[in-house]
Scaffold this active site. Structure first.
Site, mmCIF file in Angstrom:
data_model
loop_
_atom_site.group_PDB
_atom_site.id
_atom_site.type_symbol
_atom_site.label_atom_id
_atom_site.label_comp_id
_atom_site.label_asym_id
_atom_site.label_seq_id
_atom_site.Cartn_x
_atom_site.Cartn_y
_atom_site.Cartn_z
ATOM 1 N N ASP A 67 50.223 37.621 17.569
ATOM 2 C CA ASP A 67 48.886 38.033 18.007
ATOM 3 C C ASP A 67 48.171 36.938 18.792
ATOM 4 O O ASP A 67 48.641 35.802 18.860
ATOM 5 C CB ASP A 67 48.041 38.465 16.787
ATOM 6 C CG ASP A 67 48.155 37.490 15.621
ATOM 7 O OD1 ASP A 67 48.559 36.341 15.831
ATOM 8 O OD2 ASP A 67 47.822 37.900 14.487
ATOM 9 N N ASN A 137 42.667 40.434 2.956
ATOM 10 C CA ASN A 137 42.508 41.888 2.917
ATOM 11 C C ASN A 137 43.834 42.621 3.111
ATOM 12 O O ASN A 137 43.868 43.828 3.302
ATOM 13 C CB ASN A 137 41.494 42.346 3.980
ATOM 14 C CG ASN A 137 41.945 42.048 5.412
ATOM 15 O OD1 ASN A 137 43.032 41.536 5.641
ATOM 16 N ND2 ASN A 137 41.104 42.367 6.381
#
Ligand code: PGA
Length: 241
Positions: A67, A137
């Site tokens: 990313d 998360n």
């Protein structure tokens, strides 16, 4: 899926650096999927030690990063282009820069950039080893909770939790980009072998959910349960109790 608690981040990082080194040793044209973040820093520093000590020829190795933030130039100190140069590529400057792939977060046409990046991976892949960290998360790459499990490389909106976690690396939270380009979940799953690292107590909950065995889009890493070749390395603090 196999989890191994190596006790400390130092030991786990050394172990994983050895795995990456071995891959490049036995397969000079290895294709590595690379990750960034605090977790990977020691992996790269151990890997650099191994490469330097053994003077390995890496000129045919291809790398594909997971990313990149949108809006940060390659020279920006918090961009993942900069991170990779700083932690690996400039420390062992024998990689062929034309074989090192990272999404371009400054592309003028982002829609085209994500298509091109995905195509590069499909055409040159499959990736032999995909390194992964994990967000508190449960994100992998920047695939945040709720991401379509069939997603390919795409533009993502970062969640508040990720912005907060990553603000540690910026002067303040307002400087953290709100968007990124990330390999998609289906892109990640095409790798032949996946190695995920998690250190520290703040990662324990996500690791516990991952090991639960259920696939849940609210915790993207749980999709790894559908992959046949996943190894997880943790320290004592991230190990489920
Ligand atoms: P970290 O990030 O290594 O900085 O904790 C991992 C991730 O968010 O994937």
């Amino acid at each position: 899926m196999k989890i191994t608690n190596l006790g400390t981040a130092a030991r786990a990082s050394f172990y994983v650096a050895c795995e990456l080194y071995k891959e490049m040793l036995v397969q000079p044209s290895a294709k590595l999927g690379l990750a960034t973040g605090g977790t990977m820093e020691q992996v790269y520093s151990e890997l650099v030690n191994l490469l330097v000590k053994n003077d390995l020829d890496v000129s045919n190795v291809k790398t594909f990063n997971l990313d990149e933030y949108i809006g940060l130039s390659a020279e920006h100190k918090e961009s993942y282009h900069y991170y990779m140069q700083h932690h690996l590529f400039s420390q062992y400057p024998h990689f062929d820069q034309s074989k090192l792939h990272i999404p371009d977060g400054k592309a003028t046409d982002l829609d085209q950039e994500v298509i091109d990046y995905e195509q590069r991976i499909q055409q040159q892949g499959p990736i032999d080893i995909q390194l992964l960290g994990i967000g508190e998360n449960g994100h992998i790459g920047f695939n945040e909770p709720g991401t379509d499990m069939h997603s390919q490389t795409h533009v993502v909106d970062l969640t508040e939790s990720t912005i907060k976690a990553n603000s540690y690396y910026f002067d303040n939270e307002s400087e953290v980009p709100r968007q990124a380009i990330s390999m998609g979940i289906s892109t990640i799953l095409k790798a032949k072998r996946i190695i995920l690292l998690a250190f520290g107590e703040r990662k324990r909950e996500a690791i516990t959910q991952l090991l639960d065995g259920k696939v849940d889009t609210a915790v993207p890493a749980t999709i790894l349960n559908a992959h046949p070749n996943v190894e997880i390395y943790v320290d004592d603090d991230a190990a489920p109790q």
